[in-house]
Motif scaffolding. Structure first.
Motif, PDB file in Angstrom:
ATOM      1  N   ASP A 154     -13.208   3.507 -22.321  1.00  0.00           N
ATOM      2  CA  ASP A 154     -13.750   3.633 -20.972  1.00  0.00           C
ATOM      3  C   ASP A 154     -15.014   2.786 -20.874  1.00  0.00           C
ATOM      4  OD1 ASP A 154     -14.313   4.338 -18.411  1.00  0.00           O
ATOM      5  OD2 ASP A 154     -14.882   6.413 -18.849  1.00  0.00           O
ATOM      6  N   TYR A 155     -14.849   1.527 -20.515  1.00  0.00           N
ATOM      7  CA  TYR A 155     -16.003   0.621 -20.414  1.00  0.00           C
ATOM      8  C   TYR A 155     -16.886   0.969 -19.221  1.00  0.00           C
ATOM      9  CZ  TYR A 155     -12.976  -1.561 -16.922  1.00  0.00           C
ATOM     10  OH  TYR A 155     -12.162  -1.788 -15.849  1.00  0.00           O
ATOM     11  N   ARG A 156     -16.364   1.736 -18.256  1.00  0.00           N
ATOM     12  CA  ARG A 156     -17.183   2.089 -17.099  1.00  0.00           C
ATOM     13  C   ARG A 156     -18.274   3.087 -17.440  1.00  0.00           C
ATOM     14  NH1 ARG A 156     -14.223   3.134 -11.576  1.00  0.00           N
ATOM     15  NH2 ARG A 156     -13.142   4.807 -12.665  1.00  0.00           N
ATOM     16  N   ALA A 157     -18.155   3.718 -18.590  1.00  0.00           N
ATOM     17  CA  ALA A 157     -19.190   4.655 -19.024  1.00  0.00           C
ATOM     18  C   ALA A 157     -20.263   3.973 -19.874  1.00  0.00           C
ATOM     19  CB  ALA A 157     -18.567   5.814 -19.811  1.00  0.00           C
ATOM     20  N   THR A 158     -20.038   2.733 -20.267  1.00  0.00           N
ATOM     21  CA  THR A 158     -20.993   2.033 -21.136  1.00  0.00           C
ATOM     22  C   THR A 158     -21.347   0.660 -20.566  1.00  0.00           C
ATOM     23  OG1 THR A 158     -19.141   1.187 -22.460  1.00  0.00           O
ATOM     24  CG2 THR A 158     -20.184   3.224 -23.204  1.00  0.00           C
TER      25      THR A 158
END
Length: 250
Positions: A154-158
């Motif tokens: 989940d790149y949207r969290a980082t």
């Protein structure tokens, strides 16, 4: 210190070069603000490579804007679940990435294999094409390794949190410091690409051809050879002048 250097100092320096470089280029090199097209030298590979690359690039940029600039809470409020979002993003992103890589590969091969184009390649293209290729390939490899064949990331969290923090002047280097290496390399090469942008042919992105759809066609004609038995210009026979009195014999 390494995190501050890589994920705060480098991005801000690249953004500063991006802005000031465009201002300098527009002020001092307006005649060079062009794509430097080589269509007259070779058009068969360009006919397919250019549309594939540009269409894929537009879709990839739209996907990055949706994934990096739009928080997950916004898509959730719109009724889009995380599973639906990631399924759509991976599917559409894979198609767009494949089109972009195919087009970019054709353009690079065309420039390397066509001697006339290779000899006309300037120094900015020698920097742009490898850097653009590295950025695109790293992004595809990161998506394929972690979200297609891997367990999912989940790149949207980082990565997205780090990206948005740069533009609101609240950088969070710790958000991307723990991301997988491929995502980090993709982000760094993207920063370098933005720094090189003003000094390459990519500046043509900002020159929107508003009148392109309504302008008249440009017709190119070959110079035809004259038909057999006819000359290009019809000349009248020249009659000799009668001799003057001064030239007459005594």
């Amino acid at each position: 210190m390494n995190d501050l250097l890589l994920w705060v100092a480098v991005p801000y320096v690249c953004l500063a070069v991006f802005v000031t470089g465009h201002a300098w280029r527009y002020r001092h090199d307006q005649f060079g603000w062009t794509t430097h097209t080589s269509q007259l030298l070779e058009h068969r590979w360009l006919r397919w490579g250019s549309p594939l690359f540009h269409l894929g690039a537009f879709l990839v940029i739209a996907g990055h804007v949706a994934g990096l600039a739009v928080p997950a809470s916004w898509t959730g409020s719109a009724g889009i679940s995380e599973h639906a979002y990631h399924t759509t993003a991976v599917g559409a992103g894979s198609v767009a990435g494949l089109a972009m890589v195919t087009g970019l590969g054709m353009l690079c091969a065309r420039r390397l294999l066509t001697r006339r184009i290779r000899l006309g390649t300037d120094r900015s293209d020698k920097v742009l094409f490898p850097l653009l290729s590295a950025t695109v390939l790293l992004g595809i490899c990161a998506t394929a390794a972690h979200n297609v064949f891997g367990s999912g990331y989940d790149y949207r969290a980082t990565v997205s949190v780090w990206f948005r923090g740069l533009f609101v002047l609240r950088p969070q280097p710790e958000a991307i410091a723990g991301a997988p290496l491929l995502f980090q390399l993709h982000a760094l090469t993207a920063c370098l690409l933005f720094a090189a942008w003003p000094f390459t042919r990519l500046v043509h992105v900002w020159s929107v051809p508003v009148g392109y759809l309504v302008r008249p066609y440009l017709v190119y004609r070959r110079r035809a050879a004259p038909a057999p038995g006819r000359t290009a210009l019809t000349r009248r026979p020249v009659r000799p002048l009668p001799p003057s009195n001064a030239d007459a014999s005594p």
